[in-house]
Design a protein around this motif. Structure first.
Motif, PDB file in Angstrom:
ATOM      1  N   TRP A 250     -30.549  67.621  24.082  1.00  0.00           N
ATOM      2  CA  TRP A 250     -29.839  67.497  22.799  1.00  0.00           C
ATOM      3  C   TRP A 250     -28.486  68.192  22.861  1.00  0.00           C
ATOM      4  CZ3 TRP A 250     -31.733  66.139  17.556  1.00  0.00           C
ATOM      5  CH2 TRP A 250     -30.867  66.540  16.536  1.00  0.00           C
ATOM      6  N   HIS A 251     -28.489  69.476  23.287  1.00  0.00           N
ATOM      7  CA  HIS A 251     -27.231  70.250  23.220  1.00  0.00           C
ATOM      8  C   HIS A 251     -26.161  69.685  24.154  1.00  0.00           C
ATOM      9  CE1 HIS A 251     -29.770  72.338  26.228  1.00  0.00           C
ATOM     10  NE2 HIS A 251     -28.641  72.533  26.883  1.00  0.00           N
ATOM     11  N   GLU A 252     -26.578  69.084  25.248  1.00  0.00           N
ATOM     12  CA  GLU A 252     -25.575  68.485  26.134  1.00  0.00           C
ATOM     13  C   GLU A 252     -25.029  67.189  25.534  1.00  0.00           C
ATOM     14  OE1 GLU A 252     -27.393  68.120  30.009  1.00  0.00           O
ATOM     15  OE2 GLU A 252     -27.487  70.309  30.257  1.00  0.00           O
ATOM     16  N   GLU A 253     -25.901  66.452  24.923  1.00  0.00           N
ATOM     17  CA  GLU A 253     -25.481  65.174  24.326  1.00  0.00           C
ATOM     18  C   GLU A 253     -24.512  65.377  23.169  1.00  0.00           C
ATOM     19  OE1 GLU A 253     -26.306  61.856  25.428  1.00  0.00           O
ATOM     20  OE2 GLU A 253     -26.510  63.309  27.053  1.00  0.00           O
ATOM     21  N   VAL A 254     -24.823  66.317  22.278  1.00  0.00           N
ATOM     22  CA  VAL A 254     -23.932  66.487  21.111  1.00  0.00           C
ATOM     23  C   VAL A 254     -22.563  67.016  21.525  1.00  0.00           C
ATOM     24  CG1 VAL A 254     -25.711  66.714  19.325  1.00  0.00           C
ATOM     25  CG2 VAL A 254     -24.894  68.749  20.495  1.00  0.00           C
ATOM     26  N   ALA A 255     -22.520  67.703  22.670  1.00  0.00           N
ATOM     27  CA  ALA A 255     -21.238  68.255  23.119  1.00  0.00           C
ATOM     28  C   ALA A 255     -20.265  67.155  23.531  1.00  0.00           C
ATOM     29  CB  ALA A 255     -21.470  69.221  24.276  1.00  0.00           C
ATOM     30  N   SER A 256     -20.788  65.967  23.804  1.00  0.00           N
ATOM     31  CA  SER A 256     -19.916  64.924  24.340  1.00  0.00           C
ATOM     32  C   SER A 256     -19.528  63.843  23.330  1.00  0.00           C
ATOM     33  CB  SER A 256     -20.604  64.263  25.549  1.00  0.00           C
ATOM     34  OG  SER A 256     -21.701  63.496  25.088  1.00  0.00           O
ATOM     35  N   VAL A 257     -19.843  64.064  22.058  1.00  0.00           N
ATOM     36  CA  VAL A 257     -19.471  63.043  21.060  1.00  0.00           C
ATOM     37  C   VAL A 257     -18.694  63.697  19.924  1.00  0.00           C
ATOM     38  CG1 VAL A 257     -21.440  61.515  21.496  1.00  0.00           C
ATOM     39  CG2 VAL A 257     -21.655  63.358  19.810  1.00  0.00           C
ATOM     40  N   ASP A 258     -18.013  62.885  19.131  1.00  0.00           N
ATOM     41  CA  ASP A 258     -17.309  63.512  18.009  1.00  0.00           C
ATOM     42  C   ASP A 258     -18.175  63.505  16.748  1.00  0.00           C
ATOM     43  OD1 ASP A 258     -16.568  61.299  16.236  1.00  0.00           O
ATOM     44  OD2 ASP A 258     -15.325  60.630  17.941  1.00  0.00           O
ATOM     45  N   ALA A 259     -17.662  64.191  15.751  1.00  0.00           N
ATOM     46  CA  ALA A 259     -18.491  64.479  14.591  1.00  0.00           C
ATOM     47  C   ALA A 259     -18.131  63.609  13.396  1.00  0.00           C
ATOM     48  CB  ALA A 259     -18.376  65.957  14.221  1.00  0.00           C
ATOM     49  N   ASP A 260     -17.605  62.444  13.691  1.00  0.00           N
ATOM     50  CA  ASP A 260     -17.265  61.549  12.603  1.00  0.00           C
ATOM     51  C   ASP A 260     -18.055  60.262  12.803  1.00  0.00           C
ATOM     52  OD1 ASP A 260     -15.902  60.515  10.378  1.00  0.00           O
ATOM     53  OD2 ASP A 260     -14.513  59.459  11.745  1.00  0.00           O
ATOM     54  N   CYS A 261     -18.905  59.948  11.857  1.00  0.00           N
ATOM     55  CA  CYS A 261     -19.712  58.739  12.004  1.00  0.00           C
ATOM     56  C   CYS A 261     -19.869  58.060  10.657  1.00  0.00           C
ATOM     57  CB  CYS A 261     -21.099  59.089  12.565  1.00  0.00           C
ATOM     58  SG  CYS A 261     -22.176  57.646  12.700  1.00  0.00           S
ATOM     59  N   PRO A 262     -19.143  56.974  10.465  1.00  0.00           N
ATOM     60  CA  PRO A 262     -19.269  56.262   9.191  1.00  0.00           C
ATOM     61  C   PRO A 262     -20.709  55.796   8.982  1.00  0.00           C
ATOM     62  CG  PRO A 262     -18.007  54.972  10.796  1.00  0.00           C
ATOM     63  CD  PRO A 262     -18.242  56.306  11.413  1.00  0.00           C
ATOM     64  N   ALA A 263     -21.145  55.816   7.733  1.00  0.00           N
ATOM     65  CA  ALA A 263     -22.527  55.433   7.439  1.00  0.00           C
ATOM     66  C   ALA A 263     -22.669  53.921   7.456  1.00  0.00           C
ATOM     67  CB  ALA A 263     -22.918  55.987   6.068  1.00  0.00           C
ATOM     68  N   GLU A 264     -23.694  53.462   8.136  1.00  0.00           N
ATOM     69  CA  GLU A 264     -23.997  52.029   8.221  1.00  0.00           C
ATOM     70  C   GLU A 264     -24.291  51.475   6.818  1.00  0.00           C
ATOM     71  OE1 GLU A 264     -24.308  50.335  11.350  1.00  0.00           O
ATOM     72  OE2 GLU A 264     -24.415  48.562  10.072  1.00  0.00           O
ATOM     73  N   THR A 265     -23.858  50.265   6.570  1.00  0.00           N
ATOM     74  CA  THR A 265     -24.161  49.634   5.287  1.00  0.00           C
ATOM     75  C   THR A 265     -25.569  49.062   5.327  1.00  0.00           C
ATOM     76  OG1 THR A 265     -21.856  49.084   4.954  1.00  0.00           O
ATOM     77  CG2 THR A 265     -23.452  47.809   3.676  1.00  0.00           C
ATOM     78  N   MET A 266     -26.390  49.497   4.394  1.00  0.00           N
ATOM     79  CA  MET A 266     -27.778  49.029   4.358  1.00  0.00           C
ATOM     80  C   MET A 266     -28.033  48.250   3.077  1.00  0.00           C
ATOM     81  SD  MET A 266     -28.785  50.404   7.177  1.00  0.00           S
ATOM     82  CE  MET A 266     -30.570  50.308   7.201  1.00  0.00           C
ATOM     83  N   ASP A 267     -28.865  47.231   3.193  1.00  0.00           N
ATOM     84  CA  ASP A 267     -29.319  46.549   1.985  1.00  0.00           C
ATOM     85  C   ASP A 267     -30.391  47.410   1.325  1.00  0.00           C
ATOM     86  OD1 ASP A 267     -27.674  44.401   2.413  1.00  0.00           O
ATOM     87  OD2 ASP A 267     -29.186  43.234   3.498  1.00  0.00           O
ATOM     88  N   SER A 268     -30.535  47.263   0.026  1.00  0.00           N
ATOM     89  CA  SER A 268     -31.517  48.072  -0.706  1.00  0.00           C
ATOM     90  C   SER A 268     -32.891  48.043  -0.064  1.00  0.00           C
ATOM     91  CB  SER A 268     -31.642  47.569  -2.147  1.00  0.00           C
ATOM     92  OG  SER A 268     -30.470  47.856  -2.852  1.00  0.00           O
TER      93      SER A 268
ATOM     94  N   ALA B 184     -25.831  61.333  15.039  1.00  0.00           N
ATOM     95  CA  ALA B 184     -25.845  59.877  14.852  1.00  0.00           C
ATOM     96  C   ALA B 184     -25.031  59.216  15.962  1.00  0.00           C
ATOM     97  CB  ALA B 184     -25.289  59.524  13.474  1.00  0.00           C
ATOM     98  N   ASN B 185     -23.931  59.857  16.335  1.00  0.00           N
ATOM     99  CA  ASN B 185     -23.122  59.314  17.434  1.00  0.00           C
ATOM    100  C   ASN B 185     -23.850  59.379  18.775  1.00  0.00           C
ATOM    101  OD1 ASN B 185     -20.901  58.371  16.008  1.00  0.00           O
ATOM    102  ND2 ASN B 185     -19.910  60.402  15.995  1.00  0.00           N
ATOM    103  N   VAL B 186     -24.677  60.402  18.950  1.00  0.00           N
ATOM    104  CA  VAL B 186     -25.489  60.479  20.174  1.00  0.00           C
ATOM    105  C   VAL B 186     -26.452  59.286  20.219  1.00  0.00           C
ATOM    106  CG1 VAL B 186     -27.285  61.785  21.392  1.00  0.00           C
ATOM    107  CG2 VAL B 186     -25.326  63.004  20.366  1.00  0.00           C
ATOM    108  N   LEU B 187     -27.093  59.019  19.103  1.00  0.00           N
ATOM    109  CA  LEU B 187     -28.033  57.891  19.057  1.00  0.00           C
ATOM    110  C   LEU B 187     -27.320  56.585  19.377  1.00  0.00           C
ATOM    111  CD1 LEU B 187     -30.125  58.799  15.862  1.00  0.00           C
ATOM    112  CD2 LEU B 187     -30.844  59.023  18.256  1.00  0.00           C
ATOM    113  N   LYS B 188     -26.145  56.438  18.799  1.00  0.00           N
ATOM    114  CA  LYS B 188     -25.365  55.215  19.060  1.00  0.00           C
ATOM    115  C   LYS B 188     -25.022  55.099  20.533  1.00  0.00           C
ATOM    116  CE  LYS B 188     -22.583  54.372  14.923  1.00  0.00           C
ATOM    117  NZ  LYS B 188     -21.180  54.551  14.483  1.00  0.00           N
ATOM    118  N   LYS B 189     -24.574  56.226  21.071  1.00  0.00           N
ATOM    119  CA  LYS B 189     -24.191  56.244  22.490  1.00  0.00           C
ATOM    120  C   LYS B 189     -25.379  55.848  23.372  1.00  0.00           C
ATOM    121  CE  LYS B 189     -23.133  59.609  25.938  1.00  0.00           C
ATOM    122  NZ  LYS B 189     -23.270  61.050  26.131  1.00  0.00           N
TER     123      LYS B 189
END
Ligand code: 7RM
Length: 629
Positions: A221-239, A107-112
């Motif tokens: 993929w494997h290079e991207e995940v190596a450069s981010v951390d593994a903590d990603c708060p979940a986005e607040t979504m409406d129902s 998820a952090n990769v996507l954000k990045k």
């Protein structure tokens, strides 16, 4: 857990309650989840626009319910067991803790890469753990996933990417399918030459085959995940925020993007998973579908993970290395609930019992079927040789549009009847109507299958074209959702799905529009006109038959080959015609409409029951086609 049906008495009471007090019923189930903010209103609806909203005012993230919610109680329990294509390779087991971490990291990769809430992300991937991780990572940050089955062609992929205006695509270098490999990245590259909306591509290394990486666009993929951390708060979504788009075929040429939203889909897939599979803590559950279809979305990923289950995900195909692969896999993981499609059952049945005999299947408790009508012979074989006459078969009827199972037996509770999906699940109000739209109340009848009250995971819209959603599903019969299926209800009120009444065909459980295949065939220079129909096929359920009018002198053999290649190129191998006939004309009405009904009858060997031919323009064409087929 509320409203899990354990006895016939439960079924009757719960069903009745769900009909009399649907909002209270669904609220009971919804209250088992983790909400960031509770809902204000359970349901608001009208089927004329349509406008359906469940749990309005509620805020949540579905991945917190699939993952975070389980960390304390079952963080070290296996969430996903991944069985590779080659049985000699090592399986992968991801615990809830590990899956949570991998999802957050990606998820952090996507954000990045600049993906934001509401952006569409297209997934064109093999059945590897990264696919499930990517689906959940999108949901974690509120991006809308659009998974495209990796058997679709570059053109089909490009159409889906463009329709959804996806800005990021996730794929792999290649994929393994039995003894074959497929060059997924090359196919993606072809598609991307027609998709201006795509900014970024993330590529999983799977087959290690050579592929092109475009500087500034493509990332491993494997290079991207190596450069981010593994903590990603979940986005607040409406129902009612969009969770995903999934393309499905209809009667017109262009597949439609079925839209599912967050809270209702969550509540419904969880509830139906628990009821229909009677999942118990510690069970191992396996659905053999591909995540590219709705069955994989709802019952490999979301339903099981919401329930805290152990879900098996398999990369391979049922016939490789041999026709015992499913049973070997059931044995290997001591699978308790197994869910597959009739086409696979028929294919394996044809290979003989020697492929079943070597394996212990005694952990099985429930076996399921989905995607197409299951014929009696296949039902009996599945029941006797796989279920050892001990396991109820859940023949589950549902659709991409329904999000979850609608009509199905509940194991050891409701009656079984071969070829019948039997009874509606709690909360579902099906009905049969006549062509004129009149509801048929009595039993022992056939009619068009509709649903007359909303359920939480129903289709909300077709992406980018709400009018189409209204036209296709809600305008045929006022105040009802029309399924497109014909259905029988027996004297006891049990439902048996007969099949589509529109121009949709079901080939090996894959849904295709006849118009889609015709459009592909018509791309050929030599083709003047074509008509495509489904006909009964022993293994596939339906085979594809194309009738083609040509303008040039082209050798039949050459045309056969070129047209099949063309369909594979335009749609994918699943749409390749089984039979092709060159004809001098097509049966048409005086107003010029192709009478596909006549072609269907002839191709099914029922040329003696063509019915009313009074509107037929040129009867000699029918004679010609009869003699050809
Ligand atoms: C889940 C799925 C939907 C169409 C549907 C039916 C047919 C599905 C059954 C069935 C008879 C079943 N979604 N169908 N399940 N027919 N018995 N148990 O398959 O959108 O791809 O297809 O499939 O015609 O309308 S789908």
């Amino acid at each position: 857990m509320k409203h899990i049906v354990k006895s016939w008495d439960d079924y009757q009471k719960i069903y009745q309650y769900s009909v009399e007090q649907p909002q209270a019923f669904w609220a009971d189930i919804a209250s088992e989840f983790q909400w960031k903010k509770s809902w204000d209103k359970v349901l608001e609806w009208n089927f004329s626009e349509p406008n359906v909203k469940w749990f309005q005012g509620g805020q949540l993230n579905i991945t917190e319910n699939c993952l975070d919610r389980h960390l304390e109680s079952r963080g070290d329990q296996v969430a996903i067991i991944w069985e590779p294509n080659d049985p000699k390779d090592q399986e992968i087991k991801l615990t809830y803790k590990e899956l949570h971490q991998k999802v957050s990291q990606f998820a952090n990769v996507l954000k990045k890469q600049g993906v934001q809430k509401g952006d569409r992300v297209c997934l064109y991937m093999p059945m590897i753990p990264e696919l499930a991780i990517a689906v959940l990572a999108c949901a974690r940050i509120g991006a809308v996933h659009s998974v495209v089955f990796a058997g679709f062609s570059a053109n089909a992929l490009a159409d889906r990417i463009n329709d959804a205006e996806a800005k990021l695509v996730i794929t792999a270098d290649g994929s393994f399918r039995g003894a074959k490999t497929i060059a997924l990245k090359d196919i993606t590259d072809d598609a991307l030459s027609h998709t201006p909306c795509v900014e970024t591509v993330i590529v999983v290394e799977r087959t290690k085959q050579v592929c092109q990486m475009q500087e500034g666009r493509d990332y491993w993929w494997h290079e991207e995940v190596a450069s981010v951390d593994a903590d990603c708060p979940a986005e607040t979504m409406d129902s009612e925020d969009m969770l995903f788009i999934l393309y499905t075929s209809g009667s017109t040429g262009k597949p439609k993007g079925v839209v599912h939203t967050t809270a209702g889909y969550m509540v419904y897939t969880y509830y139906t998973f628990m009821n229909v599979f009677q999942y118990q803590e510690g069970d191992v559950y396996w659905c053999s579908a591909d995540i590219g279809w709705i069955t994989g979305h709802s019952y490999i990923i979301y339903g099981p993970l919401l329930a805290g289950a152990t879900t098996v995900m398999s990369e391979g195909i049922p016939t490789w290395p041999d026709a015992g692969r499913y049973w070997a896999t059931c044995d290997k993981y001591k699978v308790n609930q197994f869910y597959t499609a009739p086409t696979a059952i028929r294919a394996l049945m044809a290979k003989g019992l020697e492929y079943v005999a070597p394996y212990r299947l005694d952990a099985l408790k429930v076996i399921g079927s989905v995607g197409e009508p299951i014929n009696e012979e296949a039902w009996e074989w599945y029941h006797k040789y796989i279920g050892k006459s001990q396991c109820p078969i859940v023949d589950t009827w549902w659709q991409t549009e329904t999000g979850g199972m609608m009509i199905s037996p509940i194991p050891n509770v409701t009656p079984l009847k071969p070829t019948f999906a039997t009874l509606p699940l709690p909360g579902i109000q099906p009905c049969l109507v006549t062509q004129e739209g009149k509801e048929i109340e009595e039993n022992g009848v056939e009619g068009l299958l509709c649903v007359k009250y909303p359920w939480p995971s129903m289709i909300r819209t077709t992406y980018g074209n709400h009018e189409r959603c209204k036209q296709v599903y809600f305008s045929m019969f006022e105040g009802k959702y029309f399924t497109g299926d014909g259905c029988r209800r027996d004297e006891d009120g049990l439902y048996r799905i007969i099949g589509r009444v529109d121009d949709v065909i079901n080939v090996s459980g894959h849904r295709l529009g006849t118009a889609e295949v015709e459009n592909a065939i018509n791309e050929h220079d030599a083709v003047v006109e074509s008509a495509v129909i489904g006909y009964p096929h022993e293994i596939k359920g339906q085979g594809i038959f194309a009738f083609v009018i040509v303008n040039d002198e082209i050798s039949e053999q050459k045309l056969q080959k070129e047209l099949k290649e063309l369909v594979v190129k335009e749609i994918g191998p699943i749409a390749k015609p089984d039979r092709l006939a060159i004809v001098s004309g097509l049966p048409k009405t005086r107003s010029g409409k192709i009478m596909r009904r006549i072609l269907r009858k002839i191709a099914s060997g029922e040329a003696d029951q063509l019915g009313d031919l009074s509107t037929l323009l040129d009867p000699s064409i029918v004679e010609e086609i009869k003699s050809l087929v």
